[in-house]
Scaffold this active site. Structure first.
Site, PDB file in Angstrom:
ATOM      1  CB  ALA A  95      66.941 -68.927  36.401  1.00  0.00           C
TER       2      ALA A  95
ATOM      3  CB  ALA B  50      67.684 -83.764  47.067  1.00  0.00           C
TER       4      ALA B  50
ATOM      5  CE  LYS C 253      49.001 -65.536  39.130  1.00  0.00           C
ATOM      6  NZ  LYS C 253      50.369 -66.093  39.845  1.00  0.00           N
TER       7      LYS C 253
ATOM      8  CG  HIS D 231      47.445 -68.190  36.286  1.00  0.00           C
ATOM      9  ND1 HIS D 231      47.734 -67.157  35.260  1.00  0.00           N
ATOM     10  CD2 HIS D 231      48.835 -68.761  36.689  1.00  0.00           C
ATOM     11  CE1 HIS D 231      49.268 -67.002  35.296  1.00  0.00           C
ATOM     12  NE2 HIS D 231      49.642 -68.149  35.507  1.00  0.00           N
TER      13      HIS D 231
END
Lengths: 252, 252, 252, 252
Positions: B107, B13, B141, B137
């Site tokens: 996922a 969290a 990257k 992008h």
């Protein structure tokens, strides 16, 4: 061009391109099509009709004879025929030296949009850390990237060098061959081939938090006609030899 | 989930992603954030708080223990933590076989837009002769093309094969290396790296006289939150193991 | 259609659209153009030539007689002629009830790209808080927005209502009249008119941190031909009356 | 600025914008952040720290006092604070007349991309029959169209008038109110409001068979920082009052 209407003759008038030029001249309020000449016709028709400016979309084998004739008879010329190397340009310059007041424009590209795209891309390049070129064409095109994309990348690279910019940032360390496109003078160029497209190009420039994109879409071959008309309107004020339509576009 | 409000606990969290999930759950009218747990906290807080569904954005080293705990205590789980191979999925399936009614969603991508883009590209592919993928992008990257672009190209290639389409047309016979991009399963993929961009992808499909373009722009990392909320809303109705958020999107 | 080759007749064969259909049928490996009929020709030529399926791009005044003839002679029909209201459709359905095995497709739009765009926009709509439609056409178009844009907005609005979404967010409180476009069922639609364009439409959907854009570009009127061929390939398997090509596209 | 490193002070340094400016100055190799001043701090810190140029992103109520102080102490100023009308500019000009060598830049927009977009749009306008402006922003924006879009349309309209172009062609005779956007000086402007977007604008110009599109995407508020740095680098060479960053961009 005393009364503001240019009397225009067209050489190669029955070719696909020449026919569009004839239609464009006829539609222009400030021009008159006085002679439409093609292979087999007598080029003297241009003189008889009183042509002031001549458009040539013919063939590399014919264009030098055509231009000699035009210059000899004091007619300006706007030329889209290909095949001009330095030696041909030198010959033309020699002929024009003996014909003060006559102007000849040799233009490899009559698309005003393509010229503006290149011009704006080069003007913006010094302000952006990143830049890449994407060109998109129909899938029957033989070369990749397109000549316009290569030329655009070269102009961008030159503008970056002049501005003292270093290499474009790129952290790519792993991947598939070809994923980052072709390298033209340090600028990445990507070529797409997609059925349904005609001729399109996009220059994407980027800096912190923003991008600037300049895109040219050519959807129909008629797109070169406005450039030819621009050449015809300006050629009378530009005696001598001019290479590239960009010199007739007042952009500054 | 009797009153239509899902009681949600979040593991991880205080991480960058987990914090956005917490904020998203708190902003949703049909959810209540009952426990925010991070490394060093006691996971039992989830049970004490009465969490019905748990989101896990932690670490591959921690996620299996977390999920065993959740399943043992009858809590559903929506998982974005990476590192799931087939053997891990098999273990999960085993645990879930003993816990009827409990659902776990694993996922790799919670961006609904990316999922829709892939889905629509594959659905459209059988109708178009040409198709290429362009991903754009930020220049830090490391890989090119992106994983999403490769996956998109694979899905398109499979859809074309199933529809009996042959190779994409391409007459390129001369040019520069890399100009036509990378070849993924016969589909050309181009990667651009431009400062100022975040994560963007475009699929261009073309046939005679028309093109269809599907583009996804991710401008902010918060873009994964709606996908997590979609997972939380649906997980109670999908007991057992589900891999891929696309199974919870009602697209047909 | 025993050997997999469809024998096709075309009504309105010398019209601009019909001529493109004839060329498309002739170029398709799985079809044969057996009859090209126009006003003044005898429609019986279709039967003599053994046409199995007939394309009709004629005129509202002629199309009902044409279809009665086709149905009577057991020929399927794929119809792009306009002017079908409910009463005409009822008449057709009556004729087809007496001709089991015969199929008629009435399609207001044969552009597969436009159909996919509408379909994808409606499928994505439930997942996005915001959505707007932009259509771009040549400046000689009389209506704004286009019929396709209005239809797209209606489909999106219906999908949002079904998903329980409220109104699209918009804090605009000051500005110029028209700046926010037209309101179609609560969805904003913008129409651009620009020389050089043909027919283009873009649907932009947006949620926190991301957008999804679906764009259709029609660059040439030939773009409707693949849709007609799709109709011809499928009509034999769809006896009775079908309205809308989307029913023949396997999208689920 | 003797050694090529500009000593910079920032007023409003703890505001959202000022904080980004401070970070940008610190990251620039050719600048040094010598003073970060906010409300409650003593502005004299600028002088003690030896600031050569000062950035002001404060408040209309404070900026005139700030600038009087800077000019009195021979420090250049780069100002993004709003609220400058002609009377304030006149006062500034008066102060600067007594301080030869000191420069002040007042800029309503520090986005280089937005400035280039406007400049290129106006430069291209004389060559195209059609042109429209589309701006896209987040849905919490209060005004439509945006100020930048209105200014762009005014610049385009002026360029068209100067070039002798007539009205933009538009055959729309039927449709929905607002579909054709707002009319700014004869130029159509469309405003979209979509969740997930930040600030984007596109100018589409079109002529026979081609379009030219100039698009600016601002994805992050940091995008104004390069413009402020450009102002800081140039202000020492531009004594007196300058309004608009475009005067410091070498575009011709």
């Amino acid at each position: 061009m005393s009364d503001g209407v240019v009397k225009v003759g067209v050489l190669g008038a029955r070719g696909r391109v020449g026919a569009e030029v004839c239609a464009g001249v006829e539609a222009a309020a400030d021009m008159e099509l006085v002679a439409a000449v093609d292979a087999g016709d007598d080029i003297a028709a241009l003189v008889e009709a009183g042509a002031e400016a001549v458009v040539d979309f013919t063939h590399p084998d014919a264009v030098m004879d055509n231009l000699e004739f035009c210059i000899d008879h004091g007619m300006h010329a706007v030329v889209g025929t290909t095949g001009f190397d330095q030696s041909r340009l030198d010959v033309l310059a020699g002929w024009l030296a003996d014909a003060p007041g006559v102007g000849v424009l040799i233009a490899p590209n009559f698309s005003i949009g393509a010229i503006l795209m290149m011009r704006f891309a080069a003007a913006a390049a010094p302000f952006y850390e990143s830049v890449e070129v994407v060109e998109l064409h129909h899938p029957t095109k033989a070369d990749a990237p397109s000549g316009t994309a290569r030329r655009t990348a070269e102009l961008i690279a030159a503008a970056r060098r002049e501005a003292g910019l270093g290499p474009v940032p790129d952290a790519t360390s792993t991947g598939l061959e070809g994923a980052r496109g072709a390298d033209v003078d340090g600028i990445r160029v990507h070529g797409l081939r997609i059925r349904g497209l005609v001729a399109h190009q996009e220059v994407i420039l980027g800096g912190p938090g923003e991008t600037l994109t300049i895109r040219h879409d050519s959807l129909d071959r008629a797109s070169f006609v406005p450039g030819v008309l621009t050449g015809l309107r300006a050629i009378g004020d530009h005696p001598g030899l001019t290479v590239g339509l960009e010199h007739f576009l007042d952009l500054d």
